[in-house]
Motif scaffolding. Structure first.
Motif, mmCIF file in Angstrom:
data_model
loop_
_atom_site.group_PDB
_atom_site.id
_atom_site.type_symbol
_atom_site.label_atom_id
_atom_site.label_comp_id
_atom_site.label_asym_id
_atom_site.label_seq_id
_atom_site.Cartn_x
_atom_site.Cartn_y
_atom_site.Cartn_z
ATOM 1 N N MET A 36 -6.089 2.945 2.203
ATOM 2 C CA MET A 36 -6.408 1.943 1.178
ATOM 3 C C MET A 36 -7.917 1.937 0.907
ATOM 4 O O MET A 36 -8.353 1.916 -0.248
ATOM 5 N N TYR A 82 -6.396 -3.351 7.588
ATOM 6 C CA TYR A 82 -5.951 -2.608 6.411
ATOM 7 C C TYR A 82 -5.913 -1.127 6.747
ATOM 8 O O TYR A 82 -6.747 -0.631 7.512
ATOM 9 N N VAL A 138 0.861 -1.183 0.000
ATOM 10 C CA VAL A 138 0.000 0.000 0.000
ATOM 11 C C VAL A 138 0.895 1.229 0.000
ATOM 12 O O VAL A 138 1.749 1.394 0.871
ATOM 13 N N GLY A 190 -2.670 5.424 -0.931
ATOM 14 C CA GLY A 190 -3.677 4.378 -0.797
ATOM 15 C C GLY A 190 -3.711 3.394 -1.943
ATOM 16 O O GLY A 190 -4.378 2.362 -1.855
ATOM 17 N N GLU A 191 -3.005 3.697 -3.038
ATOM 18 C CA GLU A 191 -2.949 2.746 -4.154
ATOM 19 C C GLU A 191 -2.320 1.456 -3.638
ATOM 20 O O GLU A 191 -1.425 1.486 -2.800
ATOM 21 N N TRP A 192 -2.776 0.328 -4.148
ATOM 22 C CA TRP A 192 -2.286 -0.949 -3.629
ATOM 23 C C TRP A 192 -2.188 -1.998 -4.721
ATOM 24 O O TRP A 192 -2.778 -1.868 -5.784
ATOM 25 N N TYR A 226 -8.819 5.124 -0.961
ATOM 26 C CA TYR A 226 -8.420 5.034 -2.367
ATOM 27 C C TYR A 226 -9.457 4.245 -3.162
ATOM 28 O O TYR A 226 -9.874 4.661 -4.246
ATOM 29 N N ASP A 227 -9.895 3.105 -2.620
ATOM 30 C CA ASP A 227 -10.903 2.296 -3.297
ATOM 31 C C ASP A 227 -12.211 3.063 -3.451
ATOM 32 O O ASP A 227 -12.869 2.998 -4.497
#
Length: 106
Positions: free
Chosen positions: A92, A88, A52, A56-58, A95-96
């Protein structure tokens, strides 16, 4: 597909494990603030590691077991957490949520 075909080396002689590790190293090198979160093995998937980034991109790939995840963290110089203990990170989930909103607007 034979019973053990999934364990054989992929194209060019590189194993899937090698490709996964290369992907994780390359992904982490292109981003800042990367942390690793180890996910437990399930009845459907093997143990995986989620990297991550600060925004927040993972990305998720097989970890090569707990030792493989720790080794990856050491090689990349990033902290490694057990997702069952710490959960988590909020960034993250944020970001989602942003990506979901962007898809709806498209």
């Amino acid at each position: 597909m034979g019973l053990f075909d999934r364990f054989r080396a992929g194209r060019g002689g590189e194993s899937d494990v090698g490709a996964d590790r290369r992907h994780l190293r390359d992904w982490a090198a292109q981003r800042t603030g990367v942390e690793a979160f180890v996910e437990p093995q399930t009845s459907v998937t093997e143990m995986t590691v989620v990297l991550v980034a600060a925004d927040g991109e993972w990305t998720r790939r097989p970890a090569g077991g707990a030792a493989g995840a720790r080794r990856l963290g050491e090689q990349l110089g990033i902290p490694v957490y057990d997702v069952q203990k710490v959960g988590y990170p909020q960034r993250m989930r944020d970001y989602d949520a942003r990506k979901r909103i962007e898809r709806r607007r498209s």
